[in-house]
Structures are given as structure tokens and as C-alpha cells.
Design a protein around this motif. Structure first.
Motif, PDB file in Angstrom:
ATOM      1  N   VAL A 344       0.850  -1.200   0.000  1.00 45.20           N
ATOM      2  CA  VAL A 344       0.000   0.000   0.000  1.00 45.20           C
ATOM      3  C   VAL A 344       0.881   1.244   0.000  1.00 45.20           C
ATOM      4  N   LYS A 345       1.934   1.226   0.820  1.00 44.44           N
ATOM      5  CA  LYS A 345       2.851   2.370   0.885  1.00 44.44           C
ATOM      6  C   LYS A 345       3.496   2.627  -0.473  1.00 44.44           C
ATOM      7  N   LYS A 346       3.919   1.561  -1.147  1.00 46.98           N
ATOM      8  CA  LYS A 346       4.555   1.725  -2.458  1.00 46.98           C
ATOM      9  C   LYS A 346       3.575   2.278  -3.481  1.00 46.98           C
ATOM     10  N   HIS A 347       2.351   1.806  -3.423  1.00 48.71           N
ATOM     11  CA  HIS A 347       1.325   2.314  -4.347  1.00 48.71           C
ATOM     12  C   HIS A 347       1.090   3.803  -4.126  1.00 48.71           C
ATOM     13  N   ILE A 348       0.948   4.201  -2.874  1.00 46.98           N
ATOM     14  CA  ILE A 348       0.712   5.610  -2.554  1.00 46.98           C
ATOM     15  C   ILE A 348       1.894   6.466  -2.997  1.00 46.98           C
ATOM     16  N   SER A 349       3.106   5.977  -2.768  1.00 43.94           N
ATOM     17  CA  SER A 349       4.305   6.695  -3.208  1.00 43.94           C
ATOM     18  C   SER A 349       4.327   6.850  -4.726  1.00 43.94           C
ATOM     19  N   TYR A 350       3.941   5.776  -5.421  1.00 39.22           N
ATOM     20  CA  TYR A 350       3.911   5.821  -6.884  1.00 39.22           C
ATOM     21  C   TYR A 350       2.886   6.855  -7.365  1.00 39.22           C
ATOM     22  N   VAL A 351       1.706   6.862  -6.750  1.00 40.00           N
ATOM     23  CA  VAL A 351       0.656   7.817  -7.132  1.00 40.00           C
ATOM     24  C   VAL A 351       1.132   9.248  -6.902  1.00 40.00           C
ATOM     25  N   HIS A 352       1.860   9.458  -5.791  1.00 35.40           N
ATOM     26  CA  HIS A 352       2.404  10.795  -5.515  1.00 35.40           C
ATOM     27  C   HIS A 352       3.358  11.230  -6.620  1.00 35.40           C
ATOM     28  N   ASP A 353       4.240  10.329  -7.031  1.00 31.99           N
ATOM     29  CA  ASP A 353       5.234  10.663  -8.064  1.00 31.99           C
ATOM     30  C   ASP A 353       4.578  10.981  -9.400  1.00 31.99           C
ATOM     31  N   LYS A 354       3.436  10.348  -9.681  1.00 29.84           N
ATOM     32  CA  LYS A 354       2.761  10.522 -10.966  1.00 29.84           C
ATOM     33  C   LYS A 354       1.584  11.503 -10.887  1.00 29.84           C
ATOM     34  N   GLN A 355       1.432  12.167  -9.736  1.00 32.76           N
ATOM     35  CA  GLN A 355       0.249  13.011  -9.523  1.00 32.76           C
ATOM     36  C   GLN A 355       0.151  14.133 -10.551  1.00 32.76           C
ATOM     37  N   GLU A 356      -1.053  14.293 -11.068  1.00 29.90           N
ATOM     38  CA  GLU A 356      -1.337  15.370 -12.013  1.00 29.90           C
ATOM     39  C   GLU A 356      -1.866  16.578 -11.252  1.00 29.90           C
ATOM     40  N   PRO A 357      -1.570  17.814 -11.711  1.00 31.05           N
ATOM     41  CA  PRO A 357      -2.041  19.022 -11.015  1.00 31.05           C
ATOM     42  C   PRO A 357      -3.546  19.071 -10.811  1.00 31.05           C
ATOM     43  N   TYR A 358      -4.314  18.577 -11.803  1.00 34.42           N
ATOM     44  CA  TYR A 358      -5.767  18.663 -11.699  1.00 34.42           C
ATOM     45  C   TYR A 358      -6.320  17.852 -10.527  1.00 34.42           C
ATOM     46  N   ALA A 370      -7.020   5.823  -9.146  1.00 32.74           N
ATOM     47  CA  ALA A 370      -5.701   5.190  -9.174  1.00 32.74           C
ATOM     48  C   ALA A 370      -5.745   3.763  -8.624  1.00 32.74           C
ATOM     49  N   ILE A 371      -6.422   3.575  -7.501  1.00 30.68           N
ATOM     50  CA  ILE A 371      -6.456   2.236  -6.904  1.00 30.68           C
ATOM     51  C   ILE A 371      -7.387   1.319  -7.699  1.00 30.68           C
ATOM     52  N   ASP A 372      -8.438   1.877  -8.285  1.00 33.11           N
ATOM     53  CA  ASP A 372      -9.328   1.072  -9.126  1.00 33.11           C
ATOM     54  C   ASP A 372      -8.586   0.527 -10.347  1.00 33.11           C
ATOM     55  N   GLN A 373      -7.665   1.316 -10.867  1.00 39.53           N
ATOM     56  CA  GLN A 373      -6.886   0.872 -12.036  1.00 39.53           C
ATOM     57  C   GLN A 373      -5.805  -0.134 -11.641  1.00 39.53           C
ATOM     58  N   TYR A 374      -5.286  -0.002 -10.428  1.00 44.29           N
ATOM     59  CA  TYR A 374      -4.158  -0.830 -10.008  1.00 44.29           C
ATOM     60  C   TYR A 374      -4.574  -2.208  -9.479  1.00 44.29           C
ATOM     61  N   LEU A 375      -5.677  -2.270  -8.733  1.00 50.61           N
ATOM     62  CA  LEU A 375      -6.085  -3.522  -8.105  1.00 50.61           C
ATOM     63  C   LEU A 375      -6.273  -4.669  -9.106  1.00 50.61           C
ATOM     64  N   PRO A 376      -6.948  -4.447 -10.243  1.00 55.31           N
ATOM     65  CA  PRO A 376      -7.091  -5.562 -11.209  1.00 55.31           C
ATOM     66  C   PRO A 376      -5.744  -6.100 -11.697  1.00 55.31           C
ATOM     67  N   THR A 377      -4.754  -5.187 -11.832  1.00 49.30           N
ATOM     68  CA  THR A 377      -3.417  -5.625 -12.254  1.00 49.30           C
ATOM     69  C   THR A 377      -2.799  -6.550 -11.216  1.00 49.30           C
ATOM     70  N   VAL A 378      -2.945  -6.190  -9.950  1.00 48.73           N
ATOM     71  CA  VAL A 378      -2.398  -7.018  -8.868  1.00 48.73           C
ATOM     72  C   VAL A 378      -3.079  -8.381  -8.845  1.00 48.73           C
ATOM     73  N   LYS A 379      -4.390  -8.380  -8.970  1.00 52.09           N
ATOM     74  CA  LYS A 379      -5.139  -9.642  -8.926  1.00 52.09           C
ATOM     75  C   LYS A 379      -4.772 -10.536 -10.113  1.00 52.09           C
ATOM     76  N   GLU A 396       7.219  -6.010  -5.155  1.00 59.50           N
ATOM     77  CA  GLU A 396       6.013  -5.542  -5.852  1.00 59.50           C
ATOM     78  C   GLU A 396       6.388  -4.836  -7.157  1.00 59.50           C
ATOM     79  N   ILE A 397       5.665  -5.160  -8.211  1.00 56.11           N
ATOM     80  CA  ILE A 397       5.840  -4.487  -9.500  1.00 56.11           C
ATOM     81  C   ILE A 397       4.740  -3.466  -9.643  1.00 56.11           C
ATOM     82  N   HIS A 398       5.125  -2.227  -9.911  1.00 56.50           N
ATOM     83  CA  HIS A 398       4.112  -1.160  -9.995  1.00 56.50           C
ATOM     84  C   HIS A 398       3.609  -0.990 -11.413  1.00 56.50           C
ATOM     85  N   GLU A 399       2.585  -0.110 -11.481  1.00 51.23           N
ATOM     86  CA  GLU A 399       1.966   0.177 -12.759  1.00 51.23           C
ATOM     87  C   GLU A 399       3.036   0.543 -13.759  1.00 51.23           C
TER      88      GLU A 399
END
Length: 399
Positions: A344-358, A370-379, A396-399
Motif C-alpha cells: 500500500v505504501k509503495k502504491h501511494i508513493s507511486y501515485v504521488h510521483d505521478k500526480q497530475e495538477p488537476y 488510481a487504486i481502481d486501475q491498479y487492483l485488477p493488475t495485482v489480482k 512488488e511491480i508497480h503500474e
């Protein structure tokens, strides 16, 4: 700043935000309808100070003691200029801030001009700020048995225009009466509805907002006194408000507002008349309070704060926190089962790094996507590589 110091700072801000979110401002209706001869900062500071008053046990010597930490959080002031801005706000409040109050008296009206806070004292080494109210303003703030208005301090905190604050206070005054008479009775149905759909003449609106000599064309008045303030009120407070213009001849004679309150027991707001006042209010308060408490105490909130995906100021936004608790954190629990807390920590860190201004405009929606897109990949990874499921976060392999 070290991570430990940063976490301590965030924790203090969170505690201040939790305290501010509980506060109510209670004022006599004559003060609500008075002319506030001040800009937004002194007006907001006055509202903050009033929230410290216990109406059942009035402060001795008309004095309250604010927390500097709470004050900086309330005004969203950063470290670089907070003391300068605080000093300027105090100076402005004492130099040019006063209420012009109009009250019926005999056959006419009595007018009072009152400087609400003539004395402020603080030091640069202590958190406490001493604020002394003028004795003449106190009757409008204590011993309020009738004709008074209560509103949430957290709503005021989010408003960034003097006109938004003035209009919000007036709308609260009317809606408070609607709620009171809906519950207590004592008014005809059309009278009760009039409180939820209050009317103000164009002249009274100008007087209340101190714009008698400004915005001569109604189009300009509408833009700055109605449209823009209502955009803020609808976005940041418990109200949704629309309005209609009423003409008399070729001119706009008055404005009729239509107020509904946001009930968020679920994702669909419902109108007050769908349930009894007590049922609707109890459901809303219980649901929101429980979800908000869970969100504030959730370990994932701390992780988001550490990655600056959530700010302490963002925690003032009830809708954001409830959105996280309902729609995001359960998905993080799913990920935790699959990849452990480290995942979970790695996912949150990844989302922070890729965060868009909007995304900052609606962080709960962004994190859910972000988590809706990532969970199916993990499963899918666990189906294709069963050995990954037992690793619980390792490699863990990230998006």
C-alpha cells in the motif's frame, strides 16, 4: 525539516483541524444583518474569536484566549509569513473594522457603530493570543434566548471573499429559522417555506454588503455579490443555493434565494421534506461523524499526509475525508491483503510521483481512480503467478 519534525507538525495541525471542525459561531440576528465595515480577514478573525465564547458561561472581562496554532491553520498560513500576516490582520481589524448595527427603536431606528475587538495581546514565544471584545458587542454574542443564528466555523474557514461570508451568515440565519419552525411548529407552511426561500430587496442587499456606492450596474453587482459568492458557498459549505431575480418595471427589485442543505448519509443528497427534521438530521450527523472519525484515525490518512497527497487543510473538508473512508480506504485494505502494508505504501508513493495538477481539486476521486486501475493488475498478477500472492508486498511491480 526532518521527517519526525514534519510528522509532529502535521499531527498538531490535524489536532487543530479536529478542534476547529467542532466549533460553532453563535450571533444575534441583528449582528448578522448589520453592515460589516471590514474586509474578509478581520471578519474571519472575528468569527474565529466568537467561536471561543461559551454562551452559557460568558467569558470574564469579555476576554477569550485563542491558540496561535489554530489561528494559523484556520487562515491556512504557511511558515514563511505567518507572523507577519497575523500582525497585519490584527492591525487591520483594529484600524478599520467595525459593525454598523441598525435596530428598531420606537417609531424609527437606532444605529450603533461598534469596534468589536479593540484589544489583542500576544507574544512571539507563546501559543496563546488574548482577545478582548468590546463591551457593547457582547449582548449580541451571549445570553441569546431568541433571534440568534448558529453556523459552522469550518464553513467560514473555506470562504475567501467578504461577500461570501456576509451572504453565508444571512442565508444561515434564514435556514436556521426554517429548521426551527419545521421542528417546533408555530408558523404556517408558507411562512416556514419563506425561510428556506428568503427574499431580500436589491437595496437591502447593497446595504448589508456595504456596496451602496459600488457596482452601479446590476450586472456587476450580480457578478461580485451573488454569482461568485454563491459559487464559493455551494462548493465549500453545507448549503446549495440558487436564486431568482424579481423585476419591478425594468429594474431588478429583489432577489429570492432557494436554499437546500447537503445531507450526505449516502452519495445521493436528499431534501429535508423527504424525512422528518429529526430523522434526517440524526442520520446525517451520526453517519458523517462516524465516517469522519474513522477517516481521521485511519492509518492510510497518515500515509497520505506523509506523501503530501493529503494536506492538513484538506482534512477540514468533510466531503473529502468521507470520500476517502468510503471509497478509497476499503480498496487499500484489499491491496493490503494482497501485498501487505508495504505494498500500500509503495502504491501511494507511486501515485504521488505521478500526480497530475488537476487531481488536487478532488483528491478522493483521483485516489479512487488510481487504486481502481491498479487492483485488477495485482489480482491478475496473482492469478498468473500464484507465488506472488504469498510474498505479501515483497518485490512488488508497480503500474
Amino acid at each position: 525539516m526532518s521527517s519526525i519534525a514534519e510528522n509532529e507538525k502535521n499531527q498538531k495541525q490535524v489536532e487543530s483541524l479536529k478542534e476547529l471542525s467542532k466549533r460553532k459561531v453563535v450571533e444575534h440576528n441583528s449582528l448578522i444583518t448589520s453592515i460589516a465595515k471590514m474586509d474578509k480577514t478581520p471578519l474571519k478573525m472575528f468569527e474565529l474569536a466568537v467561536s471561543y465564547i461559551d454562551t452559557e458561561e460568558p467569558p470574564k472581562d469579555h476576554t477569550v484566549y485563542l491558540s496561535k496554532q489554530e489561528l494559523f491553520v484556520f487562515f491556512k498560513v504557511d511558515d514563511s509569513n505567518k507572523h507577519t500576516r497575523f500582525k497585519q490582520a490584527v492591525e487591520n481589524m483594529q484600524k478599520q473594522a467595525f459593525f454598523q448595527i441598525k435596530e428598531e427603536a420606537g417609531k424609527g431606528f437606532k444605529f450603533r457603530s461598534i469596534v468589536p475587538i479593540p484589544y489583542v495581546e500576544w507574544t512571539d514565544y507563546h501559543d496563546e493570543v488574548k482577545i478582548e471584545f468590546h463591551r457593547e458587542i457582547m449582548p449580541y454574542l451571549i445570553n441569546l434566548k431568541q433571534n440568534f443564528t448558529q453556523h459552522a466555523l469550518s464553513d467560514i474557514a473555506e470562504l475567501n471573499s467578504k461577500y461570501s461570508i456576509i451572504l453565508y451568515r444571512w442565508l444561515s440565519m434564514n435556514y436556521n429559522q426554517y429548521e426551527h419552525y419545521s421542528y417546533k411548529g408555530g408558523r404556517r407552511k408558507e411562512q416556514v417555506e419563506a425561510y428556506r426561500n428568503p427574499t431580500i430587496s436589491a437595496k437591502e442587499l447593497r446595504e448589508m454588503t456595504d456596496t451602496v456606492n459600488d457596482y452601479k450596474r446590476f450586472q456587476s453587482l450580480e457578478t461580485w455579490i451573488l454569482k461568485k459568492p454563491l459559487e464559493e458557498i455551494n462548493a465549500h459549505t453545507s448549503f446549495n443555493v440558487t436564486y431568482d431575480k424579481v423585476k419591478k418595471g425594468r429594474s431588478i427589485d429583489s432577489i429570492v434565494f432557494h436554499i437546500t442543505k447537503k445531507f450526505r448519509a449516502d452519495d445521493n443528497s436528499y431534501k429535508l421534506e423527504d424525512k422528518t427534521y429529526n430523522e434526517a438530521k440524526a442520520e446525517k450527523e451520526q453517519s458523517e461523524a462516524q465516517l469522519l472519525k474513522l477517516a481521521i484515525e485511519n492509518r492510510y490518512t497518515k500515509l497520505l499526509l506523509e506523501q503530501f497527497l493529503l494536506t492538513p487543510f484538506g482534512m477540514l473538508e468533510t466531503e473529502t475525508m468521507i470520500g476517502l473512508q468510503k471509497n478509497v480506504y476499503p480498496k487499500y485494505d484489499e491491496l493490503k491483503v494482497l501485498r501487505g502494508l508495504e505494498g500500500v505504501k509503495k502504491h501511494i508513493s507511486y501515485v504521488h510521483d505521478k500526480q497530475e495538477p488537476y487531481s488536487k481539486g478532488n483528491i478522493a476521486k483521483y485516489l479512487k481512480k488510481a487504486i481502481d486501475q491498479y487492483l485488477p493488475t495485482v489480482k491478475l498478477q496473482d492469478l498468473e503467478q500464484p507465488e506472488r500472492a504469498s510474498v505479501r508486498g515483497k518485490g512488488e511491480i508497480h503500474e
